[in-house]
Design a protein around this motif. Structure first.
Motif, PDB file in Angstrom:
ATOM      1  N   GLU A 310       0.819  -1.203   0.000  1.00 22.38           N
ATOM      2  CA  GLU A 310       0.000   0.000   0.000  1.00 22.38           C
ATOM      3  C   GLU A 310       0.864   1.269   0.000  1.00 22.38           C
ATOM      4  OE1 GLU A 310      -2.204  -3.392   1.312  1.00 22.38           O
ATOM      5  OE2 GLU A 310      -0.321  -2.556   2.056  1.00 22.38           O
ATOM      6  N   ASP A 311       0.283   2.340  -0.516  1.00 18.56           N
ATOM      7  CA  ASP A 311       0.884   3.664  -0.404  1.00 18.56           C
ATOM      8  C   ASP A 311       0.725   4.111   1.047  1.00 18.56           C
ATOM      9  OD1 ASP A 311       1.769   6.218  -0.712  1.00 18.56           O
ATOM     10  OD2 ASP A 311       0.100   6.901  -1.952  1.00 18.56           O
ATOM     11  N   LEU A 312       1.773   4.672   1.636  1.00 20.63           N
ATOM     12  CA  LEU A 312       1.733   5.052   3.050  1.00 20.63           C
ATOM     13  C   LEU A 312       0.798   6.235   3.318  1.00 20.63           C
ATOM     14  CD1 LEU A 312       3.000   4.143   5.718  1.00 20.63           C
ATOM     15  CD2 LEU A 312       4.784   5.874   5.388  1.00 20.63           C
ATOM     16  N   GLU A 313       0.654   7.120   2.354  1.00 21.61           N
ATOM     17  CA  GLU A 313      -0.115   8.357   2.593  1.00 21.61           C
ATOM     18  C   GLU A 313      -1.564   8.107   3.032  1.00 21.61           C
ATOM     19  OE1 GLU A 313       0.453  11.650   3.156  1.00 21.61           O
ATOM     20  OE2 GLU A 313       2.464  10.816   3.244  1.00 21.61           O
ATOM     21  N   PRO A 314      -2.341   7.287   2.290  1.00 20.80           N
ATOM     22  CA  PRO A 314      -3.715   7.057   2.768  1.00 20.80           C
ATOM     23  C   PRO A 314      -3.762   6.357   4.117  1.00 20.80           C
ATOM     24  CG  PRO A 314      -3.249   5.724   0.805  1.00 20.80           C
ATOM     25  CD  PRO A 314      -2.118   6.680   0.976  1.00 20.80           C
ATOM     26  N   LEU A 315      -2.790   5.490   4.405  1.00 21.37           N
ATOM     27  CA  LEU A 315      -2.754   4.830   5.716  1.00 21.37           C
ATOM     28  C   LEU A 315      -2.542   5.870   6.808  1.00 21.37           C
ATOM     29  CD1 LEU A 315      -0.548   1.703   4.876  1.00 21.37           C
ATOM     30  CD2 LEU A 315      -3.038   1.814   4.998  1.00 21.37           C
ATOM     31  N   LYS A 316      -1.637   6.812   6.528  1.00 18.92           N
ATOM     32  CA  LYS A 316      -1.344   7.891   7.476  1.00 18.92           C
ATOM     33  C   LYS A 316      -2.559   8.803   7.656  1.00 18.92           C
ATOM     34  CE  LYS A 316       2.105  11.614   7.909  1.00 18.92           C
ATOM     35  NZ  LYS A 316       3.306  12.166   7.238  1.00 18.92           N
ATOM     36  N   GLU A 317      -3.206   9.109   6.541  1.00 16.94           N
ATOM     37  CA  GLU A 317      -4.393   9.977   6.572  1.00 16.94           C
ATOM     38  C   GLU A 317      -5.506   9.348   7.408  1.00 16.94           C
ATOM     39  OE1 GLU A 317      -7.616  12.435   5.873  1.00 16.94           O
ATOM     40  OE2 GLU A 317      -5.488  12.879   5.652  1.00 16.94           O
ATOM     41  N   LEU A 318      -5.629   8.015   7.339  1.00 22.40           N
ATOM     42  CA  LEU A 318      -6.714   7.314   8.040  1.00 22.40           C
ATOM     43  C   LEU A 318      -6.311   6.796   9.423  1.00 22.40           C
ATOM     44  CD1 LEU A 318      -8.007   5.282   4.965  1.00 22.40           C
ATOM     45  CD2 LEU A 318      -9.224   7.165   6.074  1.00 22.40           C
ATOM     46  N   ASP A 319      -5.036   6.981   9.827  1.00 22.43           N
ATOM     47  CA  ASP A 319      -4.527   6.494  11.120  1.00 22.43           C
ATOM     48  C   ASP A 319      -4.498   4.965  11.198  1.00 22.43           C
ATOM     49  OD1 ASP A 319      -4.109   8.993  12.862  1.00 22.43           O
ATOM     50  OD2 ASP A 319      -6.144   9.287  12.096  1.00 22.43           O
ATOM     51  N   ILE A 320      -4.258   4.294  10.081  1.00 17.29           N
ATOM     52  CA  ILE A 320      -4.191   2.824  10.056  1.00 17.29           C
ATOM     53  C   ILE A 320      -2.797   2.373  10.492  1.00 17.29           C
ATOM     54  CG2 ILE A 320      -4.234   0.800   8.530  1.00 17.29           C
ATOM     55  CD1 ILE A 320      -6.421   2.380   6.902  1.00 17.29           C
ATOM     56  N   LEU A 321      -2.749   1.401  11.393  1.00 19.87           N
ATOM     57  CA  LEU A 321      -1.497   0.882  11.947  1.00 19.87           C
ATOM     58  C   LEU A 321      -0.998  -0.299  11.114  1.00 19.87           C
ATOM     59  CD1 LEU A 321      -2.734   0.857  15.639  1.00 19.87           C
ATOM     60  CD2 LEU A 321      -1.290   2.591  14.611  1.00 19.87           C
TER      61      LEU A 321
END
Length: 379
Positions: A310-321
């Motif tokens: 996955e791209d890190l940006e959407p994970l960061k935006e959504l607070d996914i660990l």
């Protein structure tokens, strides 16, 4: 639940499990709630559950009403009392809304009852057969931690909508599903020094094996700590982590739960998705609130977990660990409590090979929970 109603014998994936009690999966989870009609609307609107079945005055039930909702293999039953007094009211008064029944889908509910009660389980419901024109379902049940019970459901001779006593429920309002697939695991919170007792219960009474354990060095922050062990049945479809509080400088989330729930109970339900970014985006847009982690968490995360798809940006935006074990990695996120009392919440998890539970995220997660506890004044 889409099943072919034939006997299934699933491959054993946890070799150390004695597994004398073949469990095919989670049949349903029943919550006792103050207002089932409104709770059903919440699970449809916010979570994308689909209406399935109903029981109440119109079906000849006088003391309670139940709505059945489903998303892929996850089935929820929401039950409210129709009169004052009685066990359901007492349960809601003591605990608030919460999980009463974790129902397990089995080939033989009578044998399941006999095997567990002869090994020391306390009986909740002797085997009984309920029938209608669609066939029959056999039910039996045992007590577990707190007031939680396991009901064994044998439905190989049933073709109806859920079980006898229910009628199809098909309102006009049917929001889209949110991509939730099945229950990955369900976590129980128990009192001080009770974790080993209940792990032994699952091993001795139900033939489960311990997959993993975490102590207070694994799961602690500056302020709070807890201990946890994960029990699994033989085919790995049923995983029950059991948490207990551990000594810390302040009150842990487990103590807070036990204080507000008034005892042991189901703390969270972890539901699986094949696309956590899409699922969490949808859930957020529908009003589900998630715990936030500091953005600094993402500065070194790829150094710790290595390359991910996955791209890190959407994970960061959504607070996914993100966490990794020897078999792969996983993505996970936790909601804030979904009830007024700070008790039950949900976890959304996507496994990319990993079979673990996100040990590397415990510190960030617990600090996020502590920030919420501080706002509530319960830390």
């Amino acid at each position: 639940m889409k099943t072919d109603n034939t006997s299934l014998h699933l491959e054993k994936t946890v070799p150390q499990a004695e597994d004398f009690l073949p469990i095919l999966g989670t049949d349903y989870v029943e919550l006792y709630v103050g207002n089932a009609k409104q709770a059903a609307h919440y699970y449809q609107a916010a979570w994308g559950f689909q209406p399935v079945a109903y029981a109440g005055l119109e079906t000849g039930v006088k003391d309670r009403v139940s709505y059945v909702l489903q998303q892929d293999k996850i089935r929820l039953v929401l039950t409210s009392p129709l009169q004052s007094g009685g066990d359901i009211n007492r349960h809601i008064d003591a605990h608030g809304d919460g999980v009463k029944v974790v129902a397990l889908w089995v080939d033989d509910a009578t044998k399941s009852y006999e095997e567990t009660t002869k090994r020391g389980a306390e009986s909740y419901m002797k085997p009984k057969t309920i029938e209608d024109e669609q066939g029959k379902v056999v039910l039996s049940g045992i007590h577990t931690y707190g007031e939680t019970v396991h009901i064994f459901v044998e439905r190989k001779d049933y073709k109806g909508v859920f079980m006898p006593g229910f009628k199809p429920w098909s309102p006009a309002y049917k929001p889209e599903a949110a991509g939730l697939k099945y229950i990955d695991h369900m976590v129980g919170n128990v009192g001080w020094n009770e974790m080993n007792k209940w792990c032994e219960f699952y091993a001795k009474v139900m033939g489960f094996a311990q997959l993993i354990s975490f102590d207070d060095k694994d799961i602690s922050t500056e302020y709070t700590a807890l201990m946890s062990k994960v029990m699994s049945n033989g085919n790995g479809r049923i995983k029950f982590p059991i948490n207990e509080p551990a000594e810390g400088r302040k009150k842990s989330q487990i103590e807070e739960y036990i204080d507000f729930y008034n005892g042991a109970g189901v703390q969270h339900i972890a539901v699986a998705t094949d696309n956590i970014i899409e699922t969490v985006t949808q859930l957020r847009n529908r009003g589900v609130e998630f715990l936030k982690v500091p953005k600094t968490y993402y500065e070194t995360i790829l150094d710790r977990v290595g390359e991910i798809d996955e791209d890190l940006e959407p994970l960061k935006e959504l607070d996914i660990l993100i966490d990794r074990d020897d078999e792969g990695y996983l993505l996970q996120i936790f909601t804030k409590p979904i009830l007024d009392r700070p008790t039950m919440f949900f976890e959304i998890i996507q496994r990319k090979g990993a079979q673990s539970f996100g040990k590397g995220n415990f510190k960030a997660l617990f600090e996020a929970i502590e920030r919420e506890q501080e706002l509530r004044g319960t830390l």
